[in-house]
Design an enzyme around this catalytic site. Structure first.
Site, PDB file in Angstrom:
ATOM      1  N   ARG A 285      -1.701 -95.754  55.763  1.00 42.48           N
ATOM      2  CA  ARG A 285      -2.257 -94.401  55.620  1.00 42.48           C
ATOM      3  C   ARG A 285      -3.729 -94.330  56.004  1.00 42.48           C
ATOM      4  NH1 ARG A 285      -1.150 -92.724  49.702  1.00 42.48           N
ATOM      5  NH2 ARG A 285      -1.450 -94.957  49.350  1.00 42.48           N
TER       6      ARG A 285
ATOM      7  N   ASP B  29      16.484 -79.398  36.846  1.00 45.22           N
ATOM      8  CA  ASP B  29      15.656 -78.824  37.913  1.00 45.22           C
ATOM      9  C   ASP B  29      16.317 -78.960  39.272  1.00 45.22           C
ATOM     10  OD1 ASP B  29      13.420 -78.059  36.382  1.00 45.22           O
ATOM     11  OD2 ASP B  29      12.620 -80.096  36.401  1.00 45.22           O
TER      12      ASP B  29
ATOM     13  N   GLU C 166       9.910 -69.210  40.642  1.00 38.24           N
ATOM     14  CA  GLU C 166       8.524 -68.894  40.990  1.00 38.24           C
ATOM     15  C   GLU C 166       8.481 -67.484  41.552  1.00 38.24           C
ATOM     16  OE1 GLU C 166       6.737 -71.637  43.792  1.00 38.24           O
ATOM     17  OE2 GLU C 166       5.482 -70.043  44.588  1.00 38.24           O
TER      18      GLU C 166
ATOM     19  N   SER D 190       6.458 -80.001  32.838  1.00 37.08           N
ATOM     20  CA  SER D 190       5.320 -80.916  32.770  1.00 37.08           C
ATOM     21  C   SER D 190       4.092 -80.223  32.194  1.00 37.08           C
ATOM     22  CB  SER D 190       5.019 -81.484  34.153  1.00 37.08           C
ATOM     23  OG  SER D 190       4.754 -80.461  35.066  1.00 37.08           O
TER      24      SER D 190
ATOM     25  N   HIS E  22      -0.410 -72.925  41.026  1.00 36.87           N
ATOM     26  CA  HIS E  22      -1.111 -73.570  42.143  1.00 36.87           C
ATOM     27  C   HIS E  22      -2.581 -73.198  42.152  1.00 36.87           C
ATOM     28  CE1 HIS E  22       2.565 -75.075  43.782  1.00 36.87           C
ATOM     29  NE2 HIS E  22       3.108 -73.887  43.644  1.00 36.87           N
TER      30      HIS E  22
ATOM     31  N   CYS F 190      11.766 -73.352  42.846  1.00 40.49           N
ATOM     32  CA  CYS F 190      10.472 -72.795  43.252  1.00 40.49           C
ATOM     33  C   CYS F 190      10.282 -72.919  44.758  1.00 40.49           C
ATOM     34  CB  CYS F 190       9.346 -73.488  42.504  1.00 40.49           C
ATOM     35  SG  CYS F 190       9.448 -75.267  42.493  1.00 40.49           S
TER      36      CYS F 190
HETATM   37  N1  GLN Z   1      10.130 -80.036  35.527  1.00 37.96           N
HETATM   38  C1  GLN Z   1       9.260 -80.216  36.666  1.00 37.96           C
HETATM   39  C2  GLN Z   1       7.825 -79.992  36.243  1.00 37.96           C
HETATM   40  O1  GLN Z   1       7.614 -79.212  35.359  1.00 37.96           O
HETATM   41  C3  GLN Z   1       9.616 -79.264  37.792  1.00 37.96           C
HETATM   42  C4  GLN Z   1       8.791 -79.494  39.020  1.00 37.96           C
HETATM   43  C5  GLN Z   1       9.214 -78.685  40.234  1.00 37.96           C
HETATM   44  O2  GLN Z   1       9.887 -77.701  40.150  1.00 37.96           O
HETATM   45  N2  GLN Z   1       8.807 -79.070  41.385  1.00 37.96           N
HETATM   46  O3  GLN Z   1       6.903 -80.570  36.791  1.00 37.96           O
HETATM   47 ZN    ZN Z   2       8.930 -75.754  40.339  1.00 40.61          ZN
END
Ligand code: GLN
Ligand code: ZN
Length: 766
Positions: free
Chosen positions: A16, A602, A668, A436, A697, A646
């Site tokens: 990288r 997810d 989202e 998370s 974000h 999302c």
């Molecule tokens: N459960 C995951 C988090 O909360 C979902 C992440 C994602 O949708 N990319 O980070």
């Molecule tokens: Zn997500």
């Protein structure tokens, strides 16, 4: 004599190097010259590798400091005027900062959009076209790279993204993209003349959109654009990849080009029809080595496949990887810790170059010339095929019995909802998060120390427990309704599960560019997947002991596990997906047995798995939805299954999303100001929905008013009884301070709305 070439080499460097050079330049720690120096060294290295593999010409202009589509926008002067305001054009601004401003934004302007490159995990910068766009070629940088390559090697084959794909992949406001076609094609013709002056013999012109469903207008665009390329130019190799392109054959064979590249890994069946159809002088570049995956080629099988055509085509046969090697890591030589048996089954870019050389020798000089290499390849393929680590009887057996397992929940949603309501005792508009919580420096240090062996497992587990305690405490203080444990123990939502499942292996340096300086190291699914033991039960059950509120278990779904990995190529993707589904199903079952009443599976990558051509969508969606349902259907009626998605437009796959039959889906929606939810409303999506109200974000803390406005809009679209309130996605990249404030506001919104609805006897707001 067959000719070997590659469509492109990975840019980021074996370790990288480009990433680190870019990021230090962005931090103002190094100069533009230093950055360009690293880039130059990388290019030289990549050409040297091609020379060493005996390729008669090296491929140039496949390199980019950020993205090749952006490079073409710059090359043809179609960069957005909104960046012209101040710094651009001032002599003291290095061209590099203007270039990176397009990609990353600057203080005045948001970045240009970025989107997925076809069905890969590479992302390109989307050129912006509007009524003021004019085509203005500035080939200086492009030609410099050619000079550089020519100093290195006498024969150079530059790569261009073709004019039709460049326009198609752009986005346009108040202008018809095709209005720009002819001026653009003229400039391409101009550039091709320059290349002719530079004594370039072949130019590779990529038209990847031929993999898509194109209408008449776009097909005609090819005819129109390529008509400008009839005279005074190098020979043109039209490159297609990622799909069978034979359905456009009648249009393609009329184009003023001198050969075509075909992806014969994805679509081996198309070769015969092309050999029979192309003009007599065309070369056919056979993309027989997988440019998208890391498996070693079955060279003897490939040679058998090619044999009849090699004879017929003679010098007109070219050999190549199926697409640019951008999508695979550079070299296996740094995988020093990898299981040697599994490593012997793999080929990264450099190993693919060698495979290409062996194939070419076998065809040009006879198989005896490469007998040793062929037998080594045969042994590796045999060892992989016969391995009991790859084909595990018990897993295969379970998969063959999968039809006896119901993918349906016991009762229909309405009944489940009643049962869950009385078990969970949730208020109207329940609040939750996506899983998370902030991955603090503390958490990352714990994990790093544990991986390095600085702390033992017991200490590590104790630290993770304290992170969980903290997250649970915060959520209780905030007044959230369905809690999560916070995922402190997870570095990545796929890696965490992959590391615990059989059939997965992780590389040390298998980096692939995702966009700009961002690289990912996809795990490798090499064998039948199963779950030796429970993966999340301990952490989740522990979190549940800390609170009386429902604790949501958090799992990554089978399709996301599949999409974000290098998947084995010796069985259908569907079979691997179903194995993953059964492993996750076991986890769901263990979680509910441990008393967990809410489980989220997810699937953020469900949509990105869609095939490039619509005709293949139904088949994919059928098995993808089945895989998800198989993982969820073990849940009792009283266990509430959530899913989360999302980064995507969902409207064209709403029936499939509904068919997944999750009790709750969180999506989202905040950045589209709830527009995304309209589709769910129109479709009358039947189950519960949590439309995101907090754009995770952005560091901005959403106000109560802003989120309340979004929820009011949601209530107009979806019956309030079926709505949840939650952020757009997980909070791992945010800090605690902003998270706490944002969630506090979010809970306030729920309380306000509940109160107002109560006063108005539900379902309507004044
Ligand atoms: N459960 C995951 C988090 O909360 C979902 C992440 C994602 O949708 N990319 O980070
Ligand atoms: Zn997500």
């Amino acid at each position: 004599m067959a000719t070997a070439h590659i469509l492109g080499y990975p840019r980021v460097g074996e370790k990288r190097e480009l990433k680190f050079a870019l990021e230090s330049y962005w931090r103002n720690e190094t100069t533009a010259e230093a950055l360009q120096g690293v880039a130059e060294q990388l290019r030289a290295k990549h050409w040297k590798k091609q020379q060493a593999a005996g390729l008669p010409f090296v491929t140039s202009n496949d390199f980019s400091l950020y993205d090749h589509v952006l490079d073409h926008a710059v090359l043809f002067g179609i960069t957005p005027a909104r960046f012209n305001k101040k710094p651009f054009g001032e002599s003291n601004v290095p061209p590099e900062s203007t270039y990176f401003a397009f990609a990353r934004g600057n203080l005045e302007q948001p970045a240009m959009d970025m989107t997925k490159w076809f069905d890969t995990n590479y992302h390109y910068i989307v050129p912006e076209l509007n009524a003021d766009t004019t085509i203005n070629i500035n080939a200086h940088d492009f030609l410099i790279q050619i000079d550089e390559a020519q100093r290195f090697n006498a024969s150079v084959k530059p790569v261009l993204l073709g004019p039709v794909s460049l326009l198609y992949l752009s986005k346009s406001k108040d202008v018809n993209k095709l209005d720009l076609l002819e001026p653009l094609a003229q400039q391409y013709a101009h550039l091709l003349r320059e290349l002719q002056h530079k004594k370039i013999e072949w130019v590779q012109i990529d038209e990847p959109i031929l993999a898509l469903d194109l209408d008449e207008t776009w097909l005609k665009a090819f005819t129109k654009a390529y008509a400008y390329f009839r005279t005074l130019r190098p020979k043109l190799l039209l490159t297609t990849y990622f799909a069978n392109v034979a359905r456009y054959q009648t249009s393609i064979i009329e184009l003023a080009v001198d050969g075509i590249h075909l992806d014969l890994v994805r679509a081996p069946e198309q070769l015969a029809s092309w050999v029979n159809a192309v003009p007599a002088h065309w070369v056919i570049s056979a993309g027989v080595i997988d440019g998208r995956n890391i498996w070693r080629n079955d060279l003897e099988k490939t040679l058998d496949y090619l044999a009849p055509w090699a004879k017929r085509l003679g010098e007109r046969l070219w050999l190549a990887p199926s697409c640019s090697l951008l999508h695979v890591p550079a070299t296996l030589s740094h995988e020093v810790n990898m299981d040697t048996e599994i490593k012997s089954w793999l080929a990264y870019a450099d190993e693919k170059l060698l495979e290409l050389q062996v194939l070419t020798h076998a065809i040009n000089k006879g198989v005896e010339f490469v007998a040793d290499e062929l037998s080594a390849s045969r042994l590796a393929i045999q060892s992989r095929n016969n391995s009991k680590r790859v084909n595990v009887d018990a897993v295969k057996q379970r998969l063959s019995d999968v039809d006896t397992v119901s993918a349906e929940r016991v009762s229909a949603f309405a009944q489940r909802a009643t049962i869950q309501k009385s078990r969970l005792n949730l208020p109207l508009l329940p609040t939750t998060t996506i899983g998370s919580f902030p991955q603090t420096a503390d958490i990352r240090n714990s994990r790093a120390a544990f991986k390095k062996g600085d702390i033992d497992e017991q200490t590590y587990n104790a630290q993770i427990k304290s992170h969980i305690e903290f997250a649970v405490k915060q959520q209780e203080l905030l007044g959230l309704d369905v809690l999560v444990h916070g995922e402190a123990e997870r570095n990545d939502m796929v890696e965490y599960f992959g590391e615990q499942l059989s059939g997965y292996i992780f590389s040390q340096n298998g980096w692939v560019q995702s966009y700009g300086s961002r690289c990912v190291k996809p795990p490798v699914i090499y064998g039948d997947v199963s779950r030796p033991k429970a993966m999340t039960v301990e952490a989740t059950a522990y979190a549940q002991t800390l609170t009386k509120l429902p604790m949501k278990g958090m799992l990554t779904g089978p399709i996301t596990m599949l999409q974000w990995s290098f998947v084995r190529d010796d069985q259908a993707r569907e079979a691997t997906a179903l194995q993953l589904a059964l492993a996750i199903r076991d986890e769901v079952d263990d979680l509910q047995k441990a008393g967990i009443a809410v489980i989220q599976i997810d699937e953020p990558a469900l949509r990105e798995g869609l095939p490039l051509q619509k005709s293949a969508w139904a088949d994919y969606l059928a098995w993808a939805v089945r895989a998800f349902k198989l993982s969820a259907s073990v849940a009792d009626d009283s266990t509430q299954i959530h899913t989360h998605m999302c980064y995507a437009e969902f409207n064209d796959i709403l029936p499939a999303i509904a068919a997944m039959d999750a009790d709750v889906i969180t999506i989202e929606t905040s950045r589209s100001a709830m527009e995304l939810l309209d589709g769910f409303g129109e479709f009358k999506y039947p189950n519960d929905i949590g439309p995101g109200v907090y754009d995770i974000h952005s560091p901005r803390i959403p106000s109560v008013e802003a989120m309340e406005k979004l929820m009011r809009r949601a209530i107009e679209v979806v019956p309030v009884e079926r709505l949840w309130i939650n952020p757009d996605c997980g909070l791992k990249t945010r800090g605690w301070k902003e998270t706490n404030q944002a969630l506090k506001n979010m809970v306030t919104v729920a309380k306000n709305l509940r109160e107002q609805l109560q006063n108005n006897q539900r379902s309507t707001l004044s």
